[in-house]
Design an enzyme around this catalytic site. Structure first.
Site, PDB file in Angstrom:
ATOM      1  N   SER A 111       0.924  -1.150  -0.073  1.00 45.21           N
ATOM      2  CA  SER A 111       0.013  -0.180  -0.209  1.00 45.21           C
ATOM      3  C   SER A 111       0.983   1.334   0.084  1.00 45.21           C
ATOM      4  O   SER A 111       2.081   1.450  -0.914  1.00 45.21           O
ATOM      5  CB  SER A 111      -1.046  -0.178   1.239  1.00 45.21           C
ATOM      6  OG  SER A 111      -2.109   0.877   1.042  1.00 45.21           O
ATOM      7  N   ASP A 148      -8.846  -4.587  -6.318  1.00 39.66           N
ATOM      8  CA  ASP A 148      -8.587  -3.681  -5.154  1.00 39.66           C
ATOM      9  C   ASP A 148      -8.493  -2.260  -5.892  1.00 39.66           C
ATOM     10  O   ASP A 148      -7.898  -2.146  -6.806  1.00 39.66           O
ATOM     11  CB  ASP A 148      -7.122  -4.151  -4.728  1.00 39.66           C
ATOM     12  CG  ASP A 148      -6.415  -3.132  -3.566  1.00 39.66           C
ATOM     13  OD1 ASP A 148      -7.235  -2.376  -3.118  1.00 39.66           O
ATOM     14  OD2 ASP A 148      -5.282  -3.211  -3.388  1.00 39.66           O
ATOM     15  N   HIS A 202      -7.745  -5.401  -0.335  1.00 36.72           N
ATOM     16  CA  HIS A 202      -6.447  -4.648  -0.152  1.00 36.72           C
ATOM     17  C   HIS A 202      -5.686  -5.593   0.862  1.00 36.72           C
ATOM     18  O   HIS A 202      -4.491  -5.107   0.887  1.00 36.72           O
ATOM     19  CB  HIS A 202      -6.828  -3.438   0.119  1.00 36.72           C
ATOM     20  CG  HIS A 202      -5.466  -2.405   0.514  1.00 36.72           C
ATOM     21  ND1 HIS A 202      -4.676  -2.348  -0.927  1.00 36.72           N
ATOM     22  CD2 HIS A 202      -5.035  -1.698   1.249  1.00 36.72           C
ATOM     23  CE1 HIS A 202      -3.797  -1.244  -0.526  1.00 36.72           C
ATOM     24  NE2 HIS A 202      -3.792  -0.991   0.716  1.00 36.72           N
TER      25      HIS A 202
END
Length: 496
Positions: free
Chosen positions: A302, A365, A421
Site C-alpha cells: 500500500s 483492489d 486490499h
C-alpha cells in the site's frame, strides 16, 4: 514493577508457521512449472492439503472435511502436478530479482519466484504485526519489539535476516490516520512513527540466496482506505526535495515525497528524514559487505509500496548502489497493492537507472487504481504527450502480476474493499496462483487462518474468527500490587 510486555497471540496458538516444522524460504514447492511435466492422477495426499493440519485438532475434523470439500471444488479429478523443481535459488537469483523483467516467469508462475514473493511479503507484513497502534499505550506509534528480537518475536527466524536499523518518519501532511499518536502525556513521541526497517541476510541465508541481501521493508497505513482520498495530491518535481535528478520533468506525488523527506529537528528520532536514515544505513552495509555479492531488495504494501519505489529510485539516482569497485548492486522492488507514485518520466527514469519493480495486485483492489484514476498510462499516446507536464497525469511502473481473489475457493463474497486490499489475502492468492486460467491450488502449508488475522475474508465454514490477531489483555499486565497497568519497557531506547 510490571511484568514484561506480552507477545501477540493467536486464539489457536499457531500464529504464522508455528504448527509446521519446515523452513518456508528454503522449501521448494511442488506446483505447475514452465518445465514439461506429466498429467498425474489426483493424489489424496494429506501432506499436500495440510493447511488443515493447523486446525484439525481444534475442531474434531469438521474444518478438515470442509477444507477437503473446498479442495474438491477447486481441483478437477485430475490435476497437473509439476515435478520437483531442482533449481537452486543461489543459481537463479538474478532472474528472480528481475534481470530479464521476469519474462516467462509469471504465467505460469515460477515456483522459486512465488516462494520469494511470499517471503518478502511476510517481511512487509511484519511491519504491521510489530506496530503498536494502541492509542492508550504510551508507546503508541513505535515498534513493539527490539531490533535484536524483531524476527524472533514475530516467528520469522526461519527467514534468516537480522534487523540492521529501524526507520522512523515525521509527518506534516494531511493523510488521515496515517500516524498513530498516544493520548498519554508521557508518550515516547508525539511527532514520530516507526515506519519500517532495514535488514540484512545472515551467513546461512546468504549462502542459500547466493548473495548478501539488504532488505528495506516499509509499513503502509493501518486503517483501511481512509487515505485514498489524499491520493489526488498534485505531482511535484522530485528535485524540489533535494533528491538529485537530471530531468526536471520527473515528478512524484507530493504527499509521498513529503513523508519520505520530512524531518523534525525537535524530535530525536526524526532529526534525519526517513530518506536520510535509509541512505546512510544502506551505504554503511554496502561498505561493510563490499567483498561479497550484494543485492538490495525493497518491499512494502500500500503506502509502503509507494515509499519502496521512491526509495529505490533515490538509492539508484544518488549512486548509493555503486560499490568502490564500480560494480552496481542490483536493486529490486517487490510491491504489494501499491498506488501510482509518479508520472511517465518517473517511470522512464527508473527504467534508465535499471531499477526492477514487480507489482503484485488484486484486480478488485481500488488502491492500485489511484492516484490518476482517469489520467494515467492508459490514455492515448497523443494525449500523454500533451499531458507530460500535467500535475495530474500518473503512470504505474515496472511489471504487474495480477491476481483475482475470486479464484480462491477459501475466500467469501464480500463488498468490503479492505479485504481486497489486505496483504495476507495477497500472500494467500500467491500461494494458490499458477497462471492465467489455471486452477487455484495451494502449494505450501501456509495457514489460511492468516487471511483473517486482521480481516473478515474467509468463508464461515472454516470457523476462523474475523480479525483474530490480538494483544493479550490489550497490552495490560498486572504489576506486583495486583493492578492492571501498561508495562514499562526496561529500556525504551532498545526499541528504537
Amino acid at each position: 514493577m510490571a511484568t514484561p510486555l506480552p507477545k501477540i497471540i493467536s486464539p489457536y496458538n499457531r500464529y504464522r508457521h508455528e504448527a509446521f516444522p519446515f523452513k518456508y524460504p528454503i522449501r521448494t514447492p511442488i506446483t505447475a512449472t514452465k518445465f514439461s511435466f506429466p498429467v498425474l492422477k489426483r493424489r489424496q495426499d494429506k501432506e499436500l492439503t495440510s493447511i488443515k493440519g493447523g486446525v484439525s485438532s481444534m475442531n474434531n475434523g469438521y474444518v478438515v472435511s470442509e477444507l477437503e470439500r473446498e479442495k474438491e471444488k477447486a481441483d478437477d479429478e485430475e490435476i497437473i502436478i509439476g515435478k520437483e523443481d531442482m533449481r537452486k535459488l543461489a543459481d537463479t537469483w538474478l532472474e528472480i530479482h528481475g534481470l530479464d523483467n521476469w519474462e516467462g516467469m509469471l504465467d505460469p508462475l515460477d515456483p522459486l519466484l512465488r516462494s520469494e514473493l511470499i517471503r518478502y511479503g511476510e517481511m512487509a507484513q511484519a511491519c504491521y504485526d510489530a506496530f503498536d497502534s494502541e492509542t492508550f499505550s504510551k508507546y503508541c506509534g513505535s515498534c513493539k519489539y527490539r531490533p535484536t528480537k524483531f524476527f524472533e518475536c514475530l516467528g520469522l527466524m526461519q527467514h534468516g535476516y537480522e534487523v540492521a536499523s529501524y526507520i522512523h518518519a515525521s509527518c506534516e501532511i494531511n493523510l488521515p490516520d496515517l500516524f498513530q499518536r498516544s493520548i498519554c502525556p508521557e508518550a515516547w513521541s508525539q511527532t514520530a512513527n516507526w515506519i519500517g526497517y532495514v535488514a540484512v541476510s545472515n551467513d546461512k541465508m546468504s549462502a542459500h540466496l547466493g548473495r548478501r541481501d539488504i532488505t528495506i521493508a516499509w509499513r503502509g497505513t493501518l486503517t483501511r482506505l481512509e487515505w485514498i482520498e489524499d491520493f489526488m495530491y498534485f505531482l511535484r518535481p522530485i528535485s524540489l526535495k533535494k533528491i538529485p535528478c537530471p530531468d526536471p520533468r520527473v515528478r512524484v506525488e507530493s504527499g509521498f515525497l513529503d513523508l519520505y523527506t520530512n524531518k523534525n529537528k525537535s524530535c530525536q528520532l526524526c532529526k534525519r528524514s526517513a530518506r536520510e536514515q535509509i541512505l546512510a544505513e544502506v551505504k554503511r552495509l554496502i561498505q561493510q559487505y563490499k567483498d561479497e555479492n550484494l543485492s538490495i531488495t525493497i518491499t512494502g504494501h500500500s503506502l509502503g509500496s509507494a515509499l519502496a519505489i521512491l526509495s529505490a529510485y533515490d538509492i539508484a539516482e544518488t549512486g548509493i548502489d555503486v560499490m568502490d569497485s564500480g560494480k552496481v548492486v542490483p536493486t529490486c522492488v517487490f510491491s504489494f497493492s501499491g498506488p501510482r507514485v509518479g508520472n511517465i518520466r518517473f517511470k522512464e527514469r527508473l527504467e534508465e537507472l535499471g531499477v526492477k519493480i514487480l507489482r503484485v495486485v488484486n484486480i478488485h483492489d481500488k488502491v492500485p487504481q489511484a492516484p490518476g484514476i482517469f489520467f494515467n498510462e492508459h490514455i492515448p499516446l497523443a494525449l500523454r504527450k500533451l499531458g507530460e507536464m500535467s500535475l495530474w497525469l500518473y503512470s504505474h511502473v515496472g511489471v504487474e502480476l495480477a491476481l483475482d481473489h475470486k479464484d480462491s475457493p477459501f475466500l467469501k463474497e464480500t463488498s468490503d474493499l479492505g479485504c481486497f486490499h489486505n496483504l495476507e489475502a495477497h500472500l494467500h492468492l500467491l500461494d494458490g496462483y499458477h497462471g492465467k486460467g489455471q486452477k487455484f491450488v495451494l502449494t505450501s502449508r501456509r495457514d489460511i487462518a492468516l487471511v483473517n488475522k486482521a480481516s473478515d475474508f474467509l468463508k464461515k465454514q472454516f470457523l476462523i474468527p474475523p480479525k483474530w490477531q490480538q494483544s493479550e489483555n490489550k497490552g495490560l499486565a498486572r504489576n506486583q500490587e495486583g493492578y492492571w497497568v501498561q508495562p514499562e519497557r526496561p529500556n525504551p531506547r532498545d526499541h528504537l
